[in-house]
Design an enzyme around this catalytic site. Structure first.
Site, PDB file in Angstrom:
ATOM      1  N   PHE A 242       0.803  -1.240   0.000  1.00 32.66           N
ATOM      2  CA  PHE A 242       0.000   0.000   0.000  1.00 32.66           C
ATOM      3  C   PHE A 242       0.824   1.272   0.000  1.00 32.66           C
ATOM      4  CE2 PHE A 242      -2.248  -3.344   2.411  1.00 32.66           C
ATOM      5  CZ  PHE A 242      -3.261  -3.602   1.518  1.00 32.66           C
ATOM      6  N   ARG A 599     -10.235  -0.640 -19.431  1.00 28.51           N
ATOM      7  CA  ARG A 599     -10.497  -2.062 -19.641  1.00 28.51           C
ATOM      8  C   ARG A 599     -10.256  -2.855 -18.348  1.00 28.51           C
ATOM      9  NH1 ARG A 599      -7.683  -5.424 -24.520  1.00 28.51           N
ATOM     10  NH2 ARG A 599      -9.376  -6.893 -24.850  1.00 28.51           N
ATOM     11  N   THR A 605     -10.135 -10.329  -9.855  1.00 31.73           N
ATOM     12  CA  THR A 605      -9.167  -9.604  -9.025  1.00 31.73           C
ATOM     13  C   THR A 605      -9.440  -8.091  -9.042  1.00 31.73           C
ATOM     14  OG1 THR A 605      -7.608  -9.740 -10.872  1.00 31.73           O
ATOM     15  CG2 THR A 605      -7.304 -11.301  -9.072  1.00 31.73           C
ATOM     16  N   GLY A 673      -5.768   0.484 -14.549  1.00 30.09           N
ATOM     17  CA  GLY A 673      -5.352   0.039 -13.208  1.00 30.09           C
ATOM     18  C   GLY A 673      -6.413   0.321 -12.165  1.00 30.09           C
ATOM     19  N   GLU A 676      -5.871   1.598  -6.271  1.00 30.55           N
ATOM     20  CA  GLU A 676      -6.098   2.598  -5.230  1.00 30.55           C
ATOM     21  C   GLU A 676      -7.474   3.247  -5.251  1.00 30.55           C
ATOM     22  OE1 GLU A 676      -2.067   4.814  -4.519  1.00 30.55           O
ATOM     23  OE2 GLU A 676      -1.942   3.629  -6.339  1.00 30.55           O
TER      24      GLU A 676
HETATM   25 MO1  MOS Z   1       0.628   3.085  -3.651  1.00 33.64          MO
HETATM   26  S1  MOS Z   1       0.324   4.503  -2.148  1.00 33.64           S
HETATM   27  O1  MOS Z   1       1.073   4.088  -4.936  1.00 33.64           O
HETATM   28  O2  MOS Z   1       1.865   2.025  -3.246  1.00 33.64           O
END
Ligand code: MOS
Length: 710
Positions: A242, A599, A605, A673, A676
């Protein structure tokens, strides 16, 4: 055309992880391994007057004791984000100064872990103590500066367009409020740990959880004045990262330096208590938000001022205002980011740094504005979504924020919500519905990947990029299976070793976007080498050729597209809360998230990433906070029991849906992606639901029971 991409594929590394055969850093078995235990400061500001290691040195099994008086040699790296970066610019044991509670002031090495820990407690330290600065109310805030060298600036200083004062005077509704967040700890399941194994003085193998083994390799090379090729960093698995495992922390630097000096393989594992002080966290923030709207609900001005703290030994400003020019459009925009130095360890990246606390403020304020205007909060957002990035002027590529809002509202049943507080009850509890927007930039970096097709039809994909638990192994396998037309089970992926081709960083939610185009290209090059169009034909050709493999290495990197487009992912969260006002109990009872991430590479996941983000966001909303002892300066939480975060019973079923289209302006696979974005907006959605339930506007995270009673 897609056969594998976008379907639900289970994790390739799942079985290894649940059966305990996935090897984490501290678990590597090295013959002759010795153990180090850190000695840490019990004051938060001052200097070491004397340090007596004689008892420790005489303790059974002790091999060496390091303090600032005999620090092992190490050099300062350039400390530039893109090339070689340590999380804390000050090298460990570099002088007698103590800058924060729990700072590393020594390392005791012994033949067993127990003996190293025992001896570490025999080190006697006398301090010259100064009062630590721990309260932001007493701190001096200054304009935030660039971090990590000029090549990487998250957010700094001020920005302004338009005439804010005039807009303020001509408003139908105005929100001018302050939101705060608490210091949050990373607390990954896998503790920070390192094994440094030198071969002589000039070559070393490092086993350490790293989100970016190639950068870590360069950094250790600079720290010890040896060529990068002489450093091997091995990280096949990370147990959560993280943002706190991208670069070496002082304990890693010190362990590697000490191991070189004693010429023994050395392992250092941090205790949970040591992790609270020495491996980064998210700074608390204070944000002043002003929103100004006309009678039709159109925003005319946004002002966003953010404050966070850093340590005396490095700069990390939580970049809250980075997201403000992206989310909602307004002709008058004013941003200001300030930072103060306090006697607390260096804060760092933590899932959606900036976007997360930034959206807590923005999405809460948008809700307040919606109530002030008596407008549906979904409607208010639809009216005001930004048409372009307001700092760069670039248009967004493949933006579907509106779909996120509409589909989320539809799936949640938002149309049944009455815009009236305390209007819903169930089983004696107040029920509330809330929503918020979500966003995160689309980042992408340079990567290289090697693909090998073998005569038995198996495919090997090799890259130094890391899977920090997000599912990167599986996404790489899915991409190769698709490109070669082979079953995904036939693809074996190796990652997380600096001997492999540079795979870039598992950070900024970019591993998929960075790696997938290179995987695609390498597979196409393999087919070209075989002069075939499918993997099975290539395999037959390979067998006929009598060769061991067809292989190709390909690279991919961002190009000029970033000058034409702003790349950004989008989302919405809708939730229900139940509040028992008598005892201040707040439960999240229902959740719907809809995301536009370009995409979707792996439906399973990707949805898991969003769920993980929402869970982490619920933790931030309801529980997570770290306070510091006002006299001693140490964190008053020190393990996974005292630092509260959600358990399964705290989390409802989380529905996740995806909308949008492949973002082909961004990269050839169109994936932006998903690591986050899931956490962004979550805390605001919860607080907005609490307002709907109770009529209480809570602006300070976390929303603990004391804030809900009465
Ligand atoms: Mo993340 S805070 O970009 O590892």
């Amino acid at each position: 055309m897609s056969k594998v991409i976008g379907t639900a594929v289970s994790r390739q590394d799942g079985r290894a992880k649940v059966t305990g055969t996935a090897t984490y850093a501290a678990e590597h078995q090295i013959p002759g391994l010795v153990h180090g235990y850190l000695v840490t400061a019990t004051i938060a500001n001052g200097r070491i007057k004397s340090i007596d290691t004689s008892a420790a040195q005489k303790a059974p099994g002790v091999i060496a004791v390091f303090t600032h008086k005999n620090a092992p040699p190490m050099f300062k790296p350039t400390n530039n984000f893109m090339t070689s970066k340590i999380y804390e610019a000050r090298l460990p044991l570099s002088d007698d100064k103590v800058h924060y509670g729990g700072q590393i002031i020594g390392l005791v090495v012994a033949d067993t872990w127990e003996r190293s820990r025992h001896a570490a407690h025999l080190v006697k330290v006398e301090y010259e103590t100064q009062k630590p600065l721990l309260d932001p109310n007493n701190a001096t805030f200054k304009e935030a500066i660039s971090m990590f060298g000029e090549s990487f600036v998250l957010e700094k200083g001020q920005f302004a367009t338009g005439d804010f004062t005039t807009a303020m005077a001509d408003a139908a509704a105005k929100i001018e409020v302050t939101y705060t967040t608490s210091t949050e700890l990373h607390a990954p399941m896998e503790p920070h740990a390192i094994i440094a194994h030198w071969q002589g003085q000039e070559a070393v193998t490092i086993y350490e959880p790293s989100q970016w083994v190639i950068n870590t390799q360069r950094t250790y090379a600079e720290l010890f004045g040896i060529p990068a090729e002489k450093v091997r960093v091995v990280t096949p698995f990370l147990g959560g990262a993280f943002g706190c495992k991208a670069f070496p922390w002082p304990h890693g630097v010190l362990c590697a330096a000490a191991a070189r000096q004693i010429q023994r393989p050395l392992k250092v594992v941090l205790s949970r208590r040591q992790m609270t002080a020495n491996t980064g966290h998210r700074s608390e923030t204070e944000q002043r938000l002003s929103l100004v709207a006309k009678g039709d609900g159109m925003l005319s001005a946004i002002a966003h001022e953010a404050k966070s703290y850093t340590s005396p030994v490095d700069v990390f400003a939580e970049p809250c205002t980075g997201i403000t020019p992206v989310m909602y459009g307004a002709p008058n925009l004013r941003l200001n980011q300030e930072i103060a130095v306090m006697n607390i360890g260096t804060p760092t990246f933590m899932r959606a740094p900036g976007e997360n606390p930034g959206l807590w403020a923005i999405e809460s304020a948008m809700d307040e504005l919606a109530w002030a205007l008596q407008l549906d909060p979904v409607e208010l957002r639809l009216k005001n979504e930004a048409k372009a990035h307001q700092k760069t002027g670039l248009p967004f590529s493949a933006k579907h924020f509106a779909d996120c809002l509409k589909v989320g509202a539809e799936q949640f049943g938002w149309q049944d919500r009455k815009m009236q507080v305390r209007s819903l009850t169930r089983d004696g509890k107040l029920i509330g519905w809330g929503m918020a927007g979500a966003t995160f930039p689309g980042y992408r970096g340079k990567t290289s990947v090697k693909v090998r097709l073998l005569p038995d039809g198996k495919v090997h994909v090799l890259t130094a990029g890391n899977d920090m638990g997000t599912g990167a192994y599986t996404v790489v396998a899915v991409t190769a299976a698709e490109a070669l037309g082979v079953p995904v089970e036939n693809v074996r992926v190796e990652m997380g070793d600096s001997l492999l081709p540079d795979g870039g960083i598992a950070g900024g939610s970019q591993m998929t976007a960075s790696l997938a185009p290179a995987v695609m290209q390498a597979c196409q090059d393999v087919l070209k080498a075989a002069n075939c169009t499918t993997g099975s034909d290539a395999c037959a050709a390979l067998r006929q050729s009598g060769r061991a493999a067809f292989e190709a290495t390909a690279s991919s990197a961002p190009g000029a597209e970033g000058k034409k487009w702003a790349f950004q992912s989008w989302g919405s969260h809708f939730c229900e809360v139940a509040v028992d006002e008598e005892i201040g109990r707040l439960r999240v009872t229902r959740w719907v998230s809809v995301m536009d991430i370009g995409r979707v590479m792996n439906a399973k996941t990707a949805a898991s990433q969003v769920r993980g983000g929402v869970i982490m966001g619920i933790g931030q909303a309801l529980m997570e906070e770290c306070h510091f002892d006002p006299n001693l300066g140490n964190p008053v939480v020190y393990d996974l029991a005292t630092y509260h975060f959600p358990a399964h019973a705290d989390i409802p079923r989380i529905e996740v849906a995806f909308v949008g289209e492949p973002d082909l302006n961004f990269n050839p696979v169109g994936a932006r992606g998903v690591g986050e974005i899931g956490i962004t907006g979550v805390a605001a959605a919860v607080a907005n639901a609490v307002y709907h339930a109770t009529g209480k506007r809570l602006r300070s995270l976390p929303l603990t029971p004391d804030k809900l009673i009465g």
